[in-house]
Design a protein around this motif. Structure first.
Motif, short mmCIF file in Angstrom:
data_model
loop_
_atom_site.label_atom_id
_atom_site.label_comp_id
_atom_site.label_asym_id
_atom_site.label_seq_id
_atom_site.Cartn_x
_atom_site.Cartn_y
_atom_site.Cartn_z
N SER A 97 12.49 6.39 25.67
CA SER A 97 11.71 6.96 24.56
C SER A 97 12.40 6.72 23.22
O SER A 97 11.76 6.34 22.23
CB SER A 97 11.52 8.46 24.78
N LEU A 98 13.71 6.93 23.19
CA LEU A 98 14.46 6.71 21.95
C LEU A 98 14.51 5.24 21.58
O LEU A 98 14.35 4.87 20.40
CB LEU A 98 15.88 7.26 22.10
N LEU A 99 14.73 4.37 22.58
CA LEU A 99 14.78 2.93 22.30
C LEU A 99 13.42 2.44 21.81
O LEU A 99 13.34 1.61 20.88
CB LEU A 99 15.20 2.17 23.55
N GLY A 100 12.36 2.96 22.42
CA GLY A 100 11.02 2.57 21.98
C GLY A 100 10.73 3.03 20.56
O GLY A 100 10.17 2.28 19.75
N SER A 101 11.13 4.27 20.25
CA SER A 101 10.92 4.79 18.89
C SER A 101 11.74 4.00 17.88
O SER A 101 11.24 3.65 16.79
CB SER A 101 11.34 6.27 18.83
N GLY A 102 12.98 3.68 18.23
CA GLY A 102 13.81 2.89 17.33
C GLY A 102 13.23 1.51 17.08
O GLY A 102 13.26 1.01 15.94
N ALA A 103 12.69 0.90 18.14
CA ALA A 103 12.08 -0.43 17.99
C ALA A 103 10.85 -0.37 17.08
O ALA A 103 10.63 -1.25 16.25
CB ALA A 103 11.71 -0.98 19.36
N ILE A 104 10.04 0.68 17.24
CA ILE A 104 8.84 0.82 16.42
C ILE A 104 9.20 1.02 14.95
O ILE A 104 8.64 0.38 14.05
CB ILE A 104 7.98 2.00 16.93
N PHE A 105 10.17 1.92 14.70
CA PHE A 105 10.60 2.16 13.32
C PHE A 105 11.19 0.88 12.71
O PHE A 105 10.93 0.55 11.55
CB PHE A 105 11.63 3.28 13.27
N GLY A 106 11.98 0.18 13.49
CA GLY A 106 12.60 -1.05 12.99
C GLY A 106 11.58 -2.13 12.72
O GLY A 106 11.65 -2.82 11.68
N PHE A 107 10.60 -2.28 13.62
CA PHE A 107 9.56 -3.30 13.44
C PHE A 107 8.72 -2.97 12.20
O PHE A 107 8.37 -3.86 11.42
CB PHE A 107 8.68 -3.36 14.68
N ASP A 108 8.39 -1.68 12.04
CA ASP A 108 7.60 -1.27 10.89
C ASP A 108 8.34 -1.53 9.58
O ASP A 108 7.77 -2.02 8.60
CB ASP A 108 7.28 0.22 11.01
N THR A 109 9.65 -1.24 9.58
CA THR A 109 10.46 -1.48 8.38
C THR A 109 10.55 -2.97 8.06
O THR A 109 10.41 -3.39 6.89
CB THR A 109 11.88 -0.92 8.59
N ALA A 110 10.76 -3.78 9.10
CA ALA A 110 10.90 -5.23 8.90
C ALA A 110 9.61 -5.86 8.40
O ALA A 110 9.63 -6.69 7.47
CB ALA A 110 11.35 -5.88 10.21
N THR A 111 8.48 -5.50 9.02
CA THR A 111 7.20 -6.09 8.60
C THR A 111 6.81 -5.66 7.19
O THR A 111 6.25 -6.44 6.41
CB THR A 111 6.08 -5.69 9.59
N HIS A 112 7.13 -4.40 6.86
CA HIS A 112 6.83 -3.93 5.50
C HIS A 112 7.68 -4.67 4.47
O HIS A 112 7.17 -5.05 3.40
CB HIS A 112 7.09 -2.41 5.40
N TYR A 113 8.94 -4.88 4.79
CA TYR A 113 9.82 -5.61 3.86
C TYR A 113 9.38 -7.06 3.73
O TYR A 113 9.40 -7.62 2.62
CB TYR A 113 11.27 -5.55 4.36
N TYR A 114 8.96 -7.65 4.83
CA TYR A 114 8.52 -9.06 4.79
C TYR A 114 7.27 -9.20 3.94
O TYR A 114 7.10 -10.20 3.22
CB TYR A 114 8.24 -9.54 6.21
N ALA A 115 6.37 -8.21 3.97
CA ALA A 115 5.11 -8.31 3.24
C ALA A 115 5.25 -7.92 1.78
O ALA A 115 4.59 -8.50 0.91
CB ALA A 115 4.05 -7.42 3.91
N THR A 116 6.12 -6.96 1.45
CA THR A 116 6.17 -6.43 0.09
C THR A 116 7.53 -6.57 -0.58
O THR A 116 7.66 -6.28 -1.77
CB THR A 116 5.81 -4.93 0.10
N ARG A 117 8.56 -6.95 0.18
CA ARG A 117 9.94 -7.02 -0.31
C ARG A 117 10.47 -5.63 -0.70
O ARG A 117 11.44 -5.52 -1.45
CB ARG A 117 10.06 -7.98 -1.50
N GLU A 118 9.81 -4.60 -0.18
CA GLU A 118 10.27 -3.23 -0.43
C GLU A 118 10.98 -2.73 0.83
O GLU A 118 10.41 -2.76 1.92
CB GLU A 118 9.09 -2.32 -0.76
N PHE A 119 12.20 -2.28 0.64
CA PHE A 119 13.01 -1.83 1.79
C PHE A 119 12.93 -0.32 1.93
O PHE A 119 13.05 0.41 0.94
CB PHE A 119 14.46 -2.28 1.61
N TRP A 120 12.74 0.13 3.18
CA TRP A 120 12.70 1.57 3.48
C TRP A 120 14.03 1.98 4.11
O TRP A 120 14.21 1.86 5.33
CB TRP A 120 11.56 1.89 4.44
#
Length: 307
Positions: A250-273
């Motif tokens: 559960s923790l690894l899955g949540s970490g992967a989701i948060f990481g993927f969301d952060t990476a895709t957002h940065y790739y699209a907007t260059r804004e880092f969370w």
């Protein structure tokens, strides 16, 4: 004279074959009838008075039961444990448990003990499948379904009514379930112990009776939490790979989701969370730690079982 009396008591104990154990807490309104209805089917009835402040103990004794008073309210698990120990001391070969509120029909005892005396099962559960007097509320039925589902997730062979307190045990089964914990989750805990020990558990359809006097002495939410807590506690010690593994995944899955969301957002907007990135890293680190704990505990658990 005292030696003869001691000899007579010893012989009386060895003659006991069937024993009923009834935990009771403030059940003075119904316990007398329960004892009287149960007496024809067993050799002795042990009522464990779990710190009642009414006349439960006096009425039980007057009706013909042997009474053990705990002095304070210690929970159903503690009451059953004391009753089981006394039944073992008497040398009982078959032990029946039933509730003190009158919801169980004592006339079903022969059906519950028959598979054990025939050597077909070590534990028999009275499954509440037949309609008796009154009907359980929707909340009670829904809660029972949830607890049945939670308990059956831990069992290799599912049981229809995991929360039924109307059961019979062989002496061998009692040695397996004798070390039960205090609390209302005792029904689930006993089934889990029996399942882990490879004992044969069968079910017999029984009637369930609900009336104005058969109200539970424990709040349903508190009861449900006690059962779930007991199930998790048993799983944690007996199947650590499953328990800690679920947390790790559960923790690894949540970490992967948060990481993927952060990476895709940065790739699209260059804004880092930074906050979500730190949360992702934290979940991944803790998830790996729980995974390591799961593997280590599972290794030691397997090693201990082989010794």
């Amino acid at each position: 004279m005292s030696k003869e009396l001691a000899t007579d008591q010893t012989e009386a104990k060895t003659e006991i074959s069937r024993c009923a154990v009834i935990p009771a807490y403030n059940e003075g309104r119904t316990i007398g009838s329960v004892v009287l209805e149960t007496l024809p089917y067993v050799d002795i009835i042990i009522v464990v008075d779990d710190g009642s402040d009414d006349r439960t103990a006096a009425i039980s004794e007057a009706a013909g039961a042997e009474v053990i008073s705990l002095g304070s309210n210690r929970g159903k698990g503690a009451a059953l444990k004391v009753g089981f120990e006394q039944a073992m001391d008497y040398g009982a070969s078959v032990i029946v448990t039933l509730d003190a509120d009158g919801q169980h029909n004592a006339g079903s005892i022969p059906e519950l003990i028959a598979p054990i005396e025939a050597g077909e099962a070590e534990v028999v559960v009275g499954s509440r499948q037949l309609t008796g007097d009154g009907e359980p509320s929707f909340a009670r039925c829904f809660g029972r379904w949830m607890l049945d589902s939670a308990t059956n997730l831990t069992l290799e062979s599912p049981v229809c009514d995991t929360q039924s307190g109307y059961r019979s045990f062989s002496r061998d089964a009692l040695e397996v379930v004798g070390d039960i914990q205090v609390g209302m989750g005792v029904e689930s805990e006993m089934l889990i112990h029996c399942d882990r020990a490879g004992l044969t558990v069968s079910e017999v359809a029984i009637e369930e009776h609900y009336n104005d006097e058969a109200d539970s002495s424990t709040h349903p939410i508190r009861h449900a939490w006690s059962v779930i807590r007991t199930i998790l506690s048993v799983i944690r010690f007996q199947n650590p790979l499953f328990f800690f593994g679920i947390i790790s995944l559960s923790l690894l899955g949540s970490g992967a989701i948060f990481g993927f969301d952060t990476a895709t957002h940065y790739y699209a907007t260059r804004e880092f969370w930074p906050g979500k990135a730190l949360l992702s890293i934290l979940c991944l680190i803790i998830g790996v730690q729980f995974g390591t704990i799961a593997l280590l505990f599972d290794y030691f658990n397997t090693w201990l079982q082989r010794r």
